[in-house]
Design an enzyme around this catalytic site. Structure first.
Site, short mmCIF file in Angstrom:
data_model
loop_
_atom_site.label_atom_id
_atom_site.label_comp_id
_atom_site.label_asym_id
_atom_site.label_seq_id
_atom_site.Cartn_x
_atom_site.Cartn_y
_atom_site.Cartn_z
N GLU A 131 1.68 -0.46 -4.99
CA GLU A 131 0.70 0.57 -5.32
C GLU A 131 1.40 1.91 -5.34
O GLU A 131 1.72 2.47 -4.31
CB GLU A 131 -0.45 0.61 -4.29
CG GLU A 131 -1.58 1.49 -4.75
CD GLU A 131 -2.16 2.44 -3.70
OE1 GLU A 131 -3.19 3.05 -3.99
OE2 GLU A 131 -1.56 2.60 -2.62
N ASP A 188 0.83 -1.21 0.00
CA ASP A 188 0.00 0.00 0.00
C ASP A 188 0.86 1.26 0.00
O ASP A 188 1.87 1.34 0.70
CB ASP A 188 -0.89 -0.01 1.25
CG ASP A 188 -1.86 1.15 1.27
OD1 ASP A 188 -2.78 1.15 0.43
OD2 ASP A 188 -1.68 2.06 2.10
C1 NOJ Z 1 -4.31 3.21 -0.90
C2 NOJ Z 1 -5.52 2.37 -0.64
O1 NOJ Z 1 -5.89 1.70 -1.81
C3 NOJ Z 1 -6.58 3.30 -0.13
O2 NOJ Z 1 -7.84 2.66 -0.05
C4 NOJ Z 1 -6.14 3.84 1.20
O3 NOJ Z 1 -7.09 4.79 1.66
C5 NOJ Z 1 -4.76 4.52 1.10
N1 NOJ Z 1 -3.83 3.76 0.35
C6 NOJ Z 1 -4.18 4.74 2.48
O4 NOJ Z 1 -3.80 3.52 3.04
#
Ligand code: NOJ
Length: 514
Positions: free
Chosen positions: A244, A200
């Site tokens: 991500e 993440d």
């Molecule tokens: C990316 C995640 O996909 C999202 O849902 C989240 O709010 C943020 N990162 C913070 O963790």
């Protein structure tokens, strides 16, 4: 299956609390997911990526993790998670979990200890605590990604940094204890049989707090972290990392995919582009030029739990996506949107590399844009003072069966209400309809499994507004984004996203021809 199975895998994203509710509390859970594994096996996916399943106060849908080595009680138990991993494996489905390294929850032991220990303590060194500026101002003027200030003051006067909500304090990645802790967390789950790790907010771990001009995205130091993670996963067989990163600079993006870092990362450029042949082709070319020379498989993503549902997006006069302007409430033609979403699905499935399918995408669910204010849970809504309604509209529980809510989601009242007109979008109703979105996804994934996935794309000449390419010289994919029908090349038609028009490919339609 091969060691590098992930190169061409079709990965289904499960947002657990909205997937299927096994115990009737209105919240999806592991019991629900386990009961639906045959559905996913039948759909033909290679793996499941689960959003965070850890104990969490749910200030950000589980991305505020209170304990990285346990399961959120409303989702189930660690024993159930282990049973789920095994059952999925028995059906040939691998599991990817979500690790959140940038921030924890303010309810996590470490943060509670940091508050108690006070300024200057080693406990505070695990987070980013600082003194404020004169006049009661925070250490700098950074704004949170969820709107509002990125700093919150604690009773003794210090401030802590949170790039997201205040309930999500950022870790200090220059502290070796943090590095070690995440190594241990990775091993904990790899030992339990998970096959992949979704990372993440992977690009934002390092901050230069004294340099106000400096952004917090993509500091070079972050690569050392992923080298460490790669070394750990490499000690296990067939495991991989997917990052991500929302990063416009593709050269910088590619640095994360070096041989000793992550194997893959989400490609968000593709889903951000409007429904336009030149734009899509430019995105595909950009993606391939970024990935192919370094041997990393591209990924193709049409939706996830953070972005507008494709059926709604592609029916709008402006079909691009941006976090800065979600275009909430912009009029949309859902018939047109669905037609394009179907064409986009066959396009994405035909591209070389891995594919991500977000739950409900295979049902053609639209974004739910009329959720009552009082029920919205995404912190973006409150923090932006309602100017951004946030991401709840793509997180509404899945309709499985029946004619009215909760549509077989579970016995209780779903945590977000489902629209009454979803009766025609249930899994049950789509299973009975050969022309449904679900049938298209199932047929497409079946063909993709043997003929597509990892490999080579070659563009063929085509008229303006048309995309034509072959895959490994066997299958040709043609997408017609012009208003008029076009001729198809000779060959066996394997699948089309909408019916042909007297043998010709109509507007907003994709065909696969052998
Ligand atoms: C990316 C995640 O996909 C999202 O849902 C989240 O709010 C943020 N990162 C913070 O963790």
């Amino acid at each position: 299956m091969s060691e590098t199975w992930w190169r061409g895998a079709a990965i289904y994203q499960v947002y657990l609390r909205s997937f299927a509710d096994g115990n009737g509390d209105g919240i999806g859970d592991l019991a629900g997911l386990r009961a639906k594994l045959p559905y996913l096996a039948d759909l033909g996916v290679d793996a499941i990526w689960l959003n965070p399943w850890y104990p969490s106060p749910m200030a950000d849908g589980g991305y505020d993790v209170a304990d990285y080595r346990a399961i959120e009680p409303s989702f189930g138990t660690l024993a159930e998670a282990e049973a789920y991993i095994e059952e999925a494996h028995a059906l040939g489905i691998r599991t990817i979990i979500d690790i959140v390294p940038n921030h924890g929850s303010d309810q996590q032991d470490w943060f509670v200890e940091a508050l108690a220990a006070g300024p200057g303590s080693p406990e505070r060194e695990r987070f980013l605590f600082r003194a404020g500026r004169d006049g009661g101002l925070p250490p700098n003027d950074w704004q949170s990604i969820f709107a509002g200030p990125a700093w919150t003051q604690v009773p003794d006067g210090e401030w802590y940094l949170h790039l997201f909500a205040p309930e999500q304090p950022d870790f200090n990645w220059r502290n070796p204890e943090v590095v070690e802790e995440f190594h241990a967390i990775l091993r904990f789950w790899l030992d339990r049989g998970v096959d992949g790790i979704r990372i993440d907010s992977a690009a934002v771990l390092f901050k230069d707090l004294d340099n106000v001009e400096e952004s917090y995205t993509d500091h070079d130091e972050v690569h050392e972290v992923y080298r460490g993670w790669r070394a750990i996963t490499d000690a296990y067989e067939g495991r991989f990392l997917v990052g991500e990163m929302w990063m416009p600079d593709q050269e910088r993006f590619a640095l994360y995919l070096r041989q000793d870092e992550m194997q893959t990362a989400f490609n968000f450029d593709f889903l951000s582009r409007p429904w336009d042949a030149d734009e899509l082709r430019a995105s595909i070319d950009l993606t391939l030029t970024t990935h192919v020379p370094i041997g990393a498989p591209p990924t193709w993503v049409l939706s996830n739990h953070d972005v507008t549902r494709p059926v709604t997006k592609y029916g709008r006069p402006d079909t691009s996506f941006s976090h800065q302007d979600r275009k909430h409430g912009m009029p949309t033609d859902l018939v047109l949107g669905e037609r394009r979403a179907r064409a986009a699905a066959l396009l994405a499935m035909a591209l070389p590399g891995g594919l991500y399918v977000y739950q409900g995408e295979e049902l053609g669910l639209p974004e739910v844009e009329d959720l009552p204010d009082a029920l919205l849970q995404d912190p973006i809504f409150a923090r932006s003072h309602g100017t951004d309604r946030g991401r709840d509209g793509c997180r509404v529980p899945i309709p499985w069966s029946g004619k009215e809510p909760p549509f077989g989601f579970g016995a209780g009242t779903p945590w977000l209400p489902q629209p009454a007109d979803w009766k025609n979008l249930t899994v049950e109703s789509q299973q009975a309809d050969q022309n449904s979105m679900l049938a298209l996804y199932r047929d497409g994934l079946r063909i993709r499994r043997t003929e597509l996935g990892d490999g080579v794309l070659t563009w063929l000449d085509s008229a303006p507004g048309v995309l034509t390419f072959t895959r490994d010289s066997t299958l040709t994919c043609i997408v017609n984004l012009t208003p008029d029908p076009i001729d198809l090349p000779a060959g066996q038609i394997l699948l089309t996203s909408s019916p042909l028009d007297e043998g010709r490919l109509p507007s907003d339609t994709t065909a696969w021809v052998r």
